[in-house]
Design a protein around this motif. Structure first.
Motif, PDB file in Angstrom:
ATOM      1  N   HIS A 110     -12.390   8.917  -0.988  1.00 38.20           N
ATOM      2  CA  HIS A 110     -11.648   8.245   0.073  1.00 38.20           C
ATOM      3  C   HIS A 110     -10.751   7.143  -0.485  1.00 38.20           C
ATOM      4  O   HIS A 110      -9.651   6.913   0.035  1.00 38.20           O
ATOM      5  N   TYR A 111     -11.197   6.488  -1.541  1.00 33.38           N
ATOM      6  CA  TYR A 111     -10.360   5.477  -2.210  1.00 33.38           C
ATOM      7  C   TYR A 111      -9.062   6.116  -2.693  1.00 33.38           C
ATOM      8  O   TYR A 111      -7.976   5.533  -2.563  1.00 33.38           O
ATOM      9  N   THR A 112      -9.160   7.325  -3.203  1.00 36.65           N
ATOM     10  CA  THR A 112      -7.991   8.025  -3.752  1.00 36.65           C
ATOM     11  C   THR A 112      -7.081   8.578  -2.668  1.00 36.65           C
ATOM     12  O   THR A 112      -5.854   8.532  -2.801  1.00 36.65           O
ATOM     13  N   HIS A 113      -7.662   9.057  -1.577  1.00 33.24           N
ATOM     14  CA  HIS A 113      -6.884   9.839  -0.606  1.00 33.24           C
ATOM     15  C   HIS A 113      -6.587   9.116   0.709  1.00 33.24           C
ATOM     16  O   HIS A 113      -5.880   9.669   1.550  1.00 33.24           O
TER      17      HIS A 113
ATOM     18  N   LEU B 277      -8.153   6.196  10.387  1.00 37.27           N
ATOM     19  CA  LEU B 277      -8.352   6.294   8.945  1.00 37.27           C
ATOM     20  C   LEU B 277      -8.621   7.749   8.584  1.00 37.27           C
ATOM     21  O   LEU B 277      -9.608   8.331   9.032  1.00 37.27           O
ATOM     22  N   SER B 278      -7.740   8.328   7.788  1.00 36.38           N
ATOM     23  CA  SER B 278      -7.868   9.735   7.421  1.00 36.38           C
ATOM     24  C   SER B 278      -7.677   9.913   5.922  1.00 36.38           C
ATOM     25  O   SER B 278      -6.829   9.263   5.309  1.00 36.38           O
ATOM     26  N   SER B 279      -8.467  10.815   5.349  1.00 39.98           N
ATOM     27  CA  SER B 279      -8.389  11.091   3.916  1.00 39.98           C
ATOM     28  C   SER B 279      -7.896  12.495   3.621  1.00 39.98           C
ATOM     29  O   SER B 279      -7.971  12.955   2.481  1.00 39.98           O
ATOM     30  N   VAL B 280      -7.391  13.172   4.645  1.00 42.72           N
ATOM     31  CA  VAL B 280      -6.854  14.522   4.470  1.00 42.72           C
ATOM     32  C   VAL B 280      -5.525  14.633   5.220  1.00 42.72           C
ATOM     33  O   VAL B 280      -5.261  13.858   6.149  1.00 42.72           O
ATOM     34  N   PRO B 281      -4.665  15.598   4.839  1.00 42.19           N
ATOM     35  CA  PRO B 281      -3.407  15.798   5.567  1.00 42.19           C
ATOM     36  C   PRO B 281      -3.666  16.167   7.025  1.00 42.19           C
ATOM     37  O   PRO B 281      -4.700  16.747   7.367  1.00 42.19           O
TER      38      PRO B 281
ATOM     39  N   GLU C 296      -4.928   5.691   1.904  1.00 43.54           N
ATOM     40  CA  GLU C 296      -4.228   4.499   1.418  1.00 43.54           C
ATOM     41  C   GLU C 296      -4.756   3.220   2.054  1.00 43.54           C
ATOM     42  O   GLU C 296      -4.976   2.206   1.363  1.00 43.54           O
ATOM     43  N   LYS C 297      -4.984   3.236   3.357  1.00 44.08           N
ATOM     44  CA  LYS C 297      -5.443   2.025   4.038  1.00 44.08           C
ATOM     45  C   LYS C 297      -6.843   1.640   3.570  1.00 44.08           C
ATOM     46  O   LYS C 297      -7.160   0.453   3.438  1.00 44.08           O
TER      47      LYS C 297
END
Length: 368
Positions: free
Chosen positions: A36-39, A77-81, A41-42
């Motif tokens: 999640h840190y990588t994907h 908050l999202s970690s995927v497209p 940004e917020k």
């Protein structure tokens, strides 16, 4: 990482010692956190403000930062497209804004496997008819009912069939006891699961049975309830009275009345209460209790805010969340019920004074 998580989701959720569990779980939670840190940004900006780096060595999960559960109410908050999101969950939000949780197919499958593991362990591996003590959800349902419906769907993976036994009458929930009796008479067994949210189950069904002096003899039934005790506590209905009234009206033994704890921001991660009154932590999750003021981890049998960690969420940064619920770790292993691993008790919701210590952390401006 996905394959390893699936391996953890393939074993008995209460079969490991704390040491065995730590070796399997801790690296997964750290990997999930760094994903999640990588994907996201917020989330990365927030982690940087907490002086967290994915390159640092984490010796204990208590060293990981923890997102306040409120954060999901103020920002998506999202970690995927976007094209990978299959559903957005909303919390009930009886007061304030609802949380918005994006779910992708990976997260959805993990959630289903995780919840099925816990539920099967407590209510049995055989699918049962589910009697749902709530109203049938509609397309135009409000956020609260949609959130209840989402939680209900998670439990229906254990159902062979399902039906609803409450309806709205002039904006008030009303139980259909006649329908309940008729449905029971259609079945060849009383090995059913009666599901409801704690307050709704008691206030709109059990109280009605008591008033009408209606009793059933459902010795093989399981009663599953979720949703907390806040409303019943305000009406001075303690857990002991809750179980006593259900046992007397439905004919169910108290050990078959099972309280599940979970929340939308970590859907799929369930903590079920055993016959000893202890909520058990499965192999795919961990609990840390933090001091109200300092937010440092406290030792066992001391109360504080509940932090939940799990590698289940792939589509949103829910690997480490601090809640506004108060609890304490009461054992580390060898519960009298036979389940391995740690267990805890929930003591209620944090009062404003207790939550004040994390006020800055819970601020809506945390991501600015």
């Amino acid at each position: 990482m996905n394959q390893t998580i699936n391996e953890v989701l393939g074993i008995d959720p209460y079969s490991l010692t704390p040491e065995e569990k730590g070796k399997k779980l801790n690296p997964l939670v750290i990997d999930c956190f760094n994903h999640h840190y990588t994907h996201c940004e917020k989330f990365r900006i927030w982690c940087d403000k907490q002086e967290y780096s994915p390159n640092q060595t984490i010796n204990n999960l208590s060293e990981l930062p923890y997102l306040p559960v409120n954060a999901f109410k103020s920002i998506l908050l999202s970690s995927v497209p976007d094209d990978q999101i299959v559903r957005k969950l909303s919390s009930s939000a009886t007061s304030g804004l609802p949380s918005q949780i994006p779910i992708d197919q990976i997260t959805r499958q993990r959630q289903m496997k995780a919840s099925l593991l816990v539920m099967s362990n407590f209510i049995g591996y055989k699918r049962k008819p589910f009697f749902i003590l709530d109203e049938q959800p509609r397309k135009n349902s409000n956020n609260e009912l949609q959130a209840r419906a989402a939680a209900t769907r998670g439990f229906l993976v254990c159902a062979s069939s399902s039906d609803y036994f409450l309806h709205l009458d002039k904006d008030k929930l009303v139980a259909d006891v006649n329908k309940f009796e008729a449905k029971l008479s259609e079945l060849s067994t009383d090995e059913i699961c009666i599901f409801g949210f704690t307050y709704i189950l008691y206030s709109y069904f059990i109280k009605l049975l008591k008033e009408k002096k209606v009793k059933f003899n459902l010795k093989k039934a399981k009663i599953v309830h979720i949703g907390g005790w806040k409303k019943l506590a305000s009406e001075k209905v303690p857990p002991e009275q809750f179980k006593k009234d259900i046992s007397e009206t439905l004919g169910v033994e108290s050990q078959n009345i099972i309280d599940f704890y979970g929340f939308t921001e970590q859907m799929g991660v369930l903590f079920a209460e055993c016959s000893q009154g202890i909520k058990h932590i499965p192999t795919f999750a961990e609990i840390i209790i933090r001091d109200f003021q300092t937010l440092k981890a406290v030792s066992d049998n001391n109360k504080g805010l509940i932090q939940v960690l799990s590698p289940i969420p792939n589509s949103f940064p829910g690997a480490s969340i601090i809640t506004e619920d108060v609890g304490k770790i009461v054992l580390r292993d060898n519960c009298a019920c036979g389940r391995r691993g740690p267990g805890f008790k929930i003591l209620g919701r944090a009062q404003k004074a207790e939550a004040r210590g994390c006020g800055d952390l819970l601020s809506e401006k945390v991501f600015n």
